[in-house]
Scaffold this motif. Structure first.
Motif, mmCIF file in Angstrom:
data_model
loop_
_atom_site.group_PDB
_atom_site.id
_atom_site.type_symbol
_atom_site.label_atom_id
_atom_site.label_comp_id
_atom_site.label_asym_id
_atom_site.label_seq_id
_atom_site.Cartn_x
_atom_site.Cartn_y
_atom_site.Cartn_z
ATOM 1 N N HIS A 91 -1.509 -4.905 -8.561
ATOM 2 C CA HIS A 91 -1.562 -3.651 -7.797
ATOM 3 C C HIS A 91 -2.917 -2.975 -7.961
ATOM 4 O O HIS A 91 -3.522 -2.513 -6.988
ATOM 5 C CB HIS A 91 -0.455 -2.703 -8.267
ATOM 6 C CG HIS A 91 0.702 -2.613 -7.315
ATOM 7 N ND1 HIS A 91 0.542 -2.502 -5.947
ATOM 8 C CD2 HIS A 91 2.054 -2.620 -7.531
ATOM 9 C CE1 HIS A 91 1.722 -2.445 -5.368
ATOM 10 N NE2 HIS A 91 2.662 -2.516 -6.307
ATOM 11 N N LYS A 92 -3.406 -2.920 -9.202
ATOM 12 C CA LYS A 92 -4.652 -2.202 -9.475
ATOM 13 C C LYS A 92 -5.844 -2.860 -8.792
ATOM 14 O O LYS A 92 -6.733 -2.186 -8.279
ATOM 15 C CB LYS A 92 -4.881 -2.122 -10.983
ATOM 16 C CG LYS A 92 -3.939 -1.150 -11.686
ATOM 17 C CD LYS A 92 -4.158 -1.149 -13.193
ATOM 18 C CE LYS A 92 -3.174 -0.204 -13.878
ATOM 19 N NZ LYS A 92 -3.307 -0.249 -15.362
ATOM 20 N N LYS A 107 0.833 -1.210 0.000
ATOM 21 C CA LYS A 107 0.000 0.000 0.000
ATOM 22 C C LYS A 107 0.866 1.259 0.000
ATOM 23 O O LYS A 107 0.549 2.248 -0.685
ATOM 24 C CB LYS A 107 -0.911 -0.013 1.233
ATOM 25 C CG LYS A 107 -1.895 1.140 1.294
ATOM 26 C CD LYS A 107 -2.770 1.027 2.539
ATOM 27 C CE LYS A 107 -3.729 2.217 2.638
ATOM 28 N NZ LYS A 107 -4.571 2.125 3.867
ATOM 29 N N ASN A 162 -5.661 -4.723 -6.144
ATOM 30 C CA ASN A 162 -5.330 -4.995 -4.733
ATOM 31 C C ASN A 162 -5.373 -6.489 -4.431
ATOM 32 O O ASN A 162 -6.035 -6.943 -3.499
ATOM 33 C CB ASN A 162 -6.290 -4.243 -3.803
ATOM 34 C CG ASN A 162 -6.078 -2.746 -3.856
ATOM 35 O OD1 ASN A 162 -4.944 -2.283 -3.947
ATOM 36 N ND2 ASN A 162 -7.158 -1.988 -3.824
ATOM 37 N N PRO A 203 2.907 1.921 -4.052
ATOM 38 C CA PRO A 203 2.034 1.472 -5.154
ATOM 39 C C PRO A 203 2.731 1.391 -6.507
ATOM 40 O O PRO A 203 2.222 0.744 -7.426
ATOM 41 C CB PRO A 203 0.923 2.533 -5.176
ATOM 42 C CG PRO A 203 1.540 3.745 -4.543
ATOM 43 C CD PRO A 203 2.493 3.227 -3.514
#
Length: 593
Positions: A281-282, A176, A284, A179
């Motif tokens: 990442h996008k 987090k 999560n 990113p």
């Protein structure tokens, strides 16, 4: 004349004194004191016992400042002043309001401890704020105890590395906070670690794990920006920035460290790597999912001495998606009868006559078409669903036999497979008897195949099951005979009626005399024991001729018939059998054309 005193008032007075004494005792026991502040007259009362807990002279500070918050400033750590100002801001305070805060107060010249502040605002007859009562309680011991508990709960007790739960929490936070950084997950374990415990004892096994923990910590702390943990047993996981050089160095350092451990045993590790993508990442993606992917890659090189590291790729992704689809849709598929029973004939090699068949399962998926058993059977064996599929196959086989008998169709025995999971079902024999009885199937027309590899896992259970099947007049086949490490031993201990010899025993080359001798001896031994033999996996005429030459009569394989739907099997049963001589002439004729 004596003054009359109302006993009720006297009782209330005593009660108030008792409550006050009780409150004072509680405050003393809990290292607490109270401060009262008259909002209208700006007068205050400070419990004198505060001097036992706080170093500063609050009474003098209050006289100088005339404000509660400013009076406490000298006693509170500078970092907590902002919070203190907000707590003592009474500008919007209403009668009945409550506040709770926490700040570090000076208890001696160089030491601060945490105090909890509990505020209550009391009102006058009109409901206007009149005074506040604040209780200060030293909670340093409580905080220390909680921190100690949290530390113990977050730490693996053996290696003192972070445990899995704290690793997940810290890694989530790290992802987090960064990113734009892509990370790699590395999951690893020690190959054949159970043998270390077996040969050298669990104490030495624990020493190796502690040693590994130290080396992993050294490696990760030197790199920085990483998280790591002991997952369980001999399994560890790392998360680091996706730099190939870092990954290679970490793997080599940990592997070489283990090799240098002073023990007379070849200790090696296998590693699985999952590299994060922008998509992870996008969306999560969870840390647990990425750990699982690293673990899936690691399993592919477990025990492989030529390759120690595997990287999760698109093929793994496709397999994972297929597995998720299989698990999510398996129950619906069973309800909708998407599973179909196929039969593969067993043949007399000389005459070509079908002497029986094996019931196999195929999945006809409405969207994905035919799904190979090799894709769904291992998954069902892992999650236990194989038992429901096995019963489904058995029941449909019994239905088919009953229909054939009612129609006067020629019936040869059909064998169904008993999975390793089935053996532990205490109602297995009862289920078999009930199903066979329900469809009134003669016991000589349904047979049960037990996999020889199951003998390695639980020979007592397998032996007991074979005996109970034979007691109920069912024929027992040992499937894949020769695939295990204890074939002769299993044959000695388990009473079976038919041996199905694994294709591995068939010679791969004509000049493979050793395989020829072994297979000849197995066939001869079975004949002397009065056991019927079926060789499975027969695919060409040279294999057929060799088997006939050593006294084997029956076989199963693509040379004769592939697994087929029941209606196609019925056509084969009605057709004239093709002897081996005619079969070869027909094949030669087709080639010429």
């Amino acid at each position: 004349m004596a003054e009359w005193i109302d006993p009720g008032i006297e009782q209330e007075k005593k009660q108030d004194e008792l409550e006050e004494l009780k409150e004072r005792l509680i405050l003393q026991q809990t290292a607490s004191f109270t401060v009262e502040y008259d909002l209208k007259n700006r007068k205050f009362y400070i419990d004198p016992s505060y001097k036992n807990y706080i170093r500063e002279d609050w009474e003098q500070d209050f006289i100088r400042s005339k404000e509660m918050g400013r009076a406490h400033r000298r006693a509170v750590l500078r970092q907590d002043h902002e919070m203190l100002d907000a707590f003592f801001d009474f500008s919007d305070l209403k009668a009945g309001d409550r506040r709770i805060g926490k700040a570090r107060f000076r208890i001696d010249r160089h030491r601060f401890e945490w105090f909890r502040m509990s505020l209550v605002c009391e009102g006058d007859a009109k409901g206007e704020p009149e005074r506040v009562v604040i209780t200060f309680s030293n909670v340093q011991r409580e905080i220390d105890a909680m921190e100690k508990v949290e530390f113990l709960l977050s730490q693996d007790p053996l290696t003192h590395l972070p445990n899995r739960s704290i690793f997940i929490r810290k890694t989530q936070q790290m992802l987090k906070d960064n990113p734009k950084t892509l990370y790699a997950f590395i999951q690893m374990d020690v190959d054949k670690f159970h043998m270390v415990n077996q040969f050298f004892g669990s104490k030495e096994g624990d020493n190796i794990l502690r040693y590994l923990g130290v080396k992993i910590q050294e490696c990760m702390e030197a790199m920085g920006g990483c998280t790591y943990c002991r997952v369980s047993s001999d399994t560890f996981c790392l998360c680091m920035p996706d730099e190939q050089e870092w990954i290679d160095e970490s793997v080599e350092y940990i592997q070489s460290s283990l090799r240098s451990y002073p023990i007379r045993f070849e200790t090696t590790m296998s590693f699985g790597v999952y590299k994060m993508t922008e998509r992870d990442h996008k969306k999560n993606e969870s840390v647990e999912t990425m750990m699982d992917r690293a673990r899936a890659a690691q399993r592919t090189v477990k025990g492989n001495y030529l390759k120690r590291v595997a990287v999760y790729n698109e093929e793994f992704m496709r397999q994972e998606e297929m597995e998720q689809m299989i698990v999510s849709e398996m129950k619906q598929a069973l309800r909708e009868e998407q599973f179909k029973v196929y039969l593969q004939p067993k043949c007399d090699m000389e005459t070509g006559r079908i002497i029986g068949s094996e019931a196999l399962v195929r999945w006809h998926h409405p969207k994905h078409g035919m799904i190979s058993p090799g894709k769904f059977v291992p998954i069902f064996e892992r999650n236990g669903f194989i038992s429901e599929v096995d019963y489904y196959v058995m029941e449909n086989t019994c239905k088919t036999i009953r229909r054939w008998l009612d129609e006067g169709f020629p019936v040869e025995p059909i064998s169904v497979n008993v999975s390793r999971m089935d053996m532990y079902n205490p109602r297995l024999m009862e289920n078999i008897r009930d199903c066979v009885s329900k469809y009134r199937v003669p016991h000589d027309l349904i047979e049960f195949e037990l996999t020889e590899s199951a003998f390695v896992f639980d020979n007592a259970q397998l032996t007991h099951l074979a005996e109970r099947l034979q007691e109920n007049d069912f024929a027992v086949l040992m499937d894949d005979f020769g695939s295990g490490y204890s074939s002769l031993n299993s044959l000695r201990e388990i009473s079976v009626d038919i041996l199905k010899i694994d294709l591995k025993f068939l010679p791969q080359k004509r000049e493979d005399t050793r395989a020829n001798v072994i297979l000849s001896c197995i066939i001869d031994m079975a004949n002397k024991l009065g056991l019927e033999v079926i060789v499975e996996g027969v695919e060409n005429i040279s294999q057929v001729k060799f088997l006939l030459s050593i006294g084997c009569k029956n076989a199963q394989g693509f040379y004769f018939h592939r697994p087929m739907p029941i209606d196609e099997f019925e056509k084969c049963m009605k057709a004239e059998p093709v002897p081996i001589s005619m079969r070869e002439r027909y094949r030669a004729f087709r080639k010429q054309r």
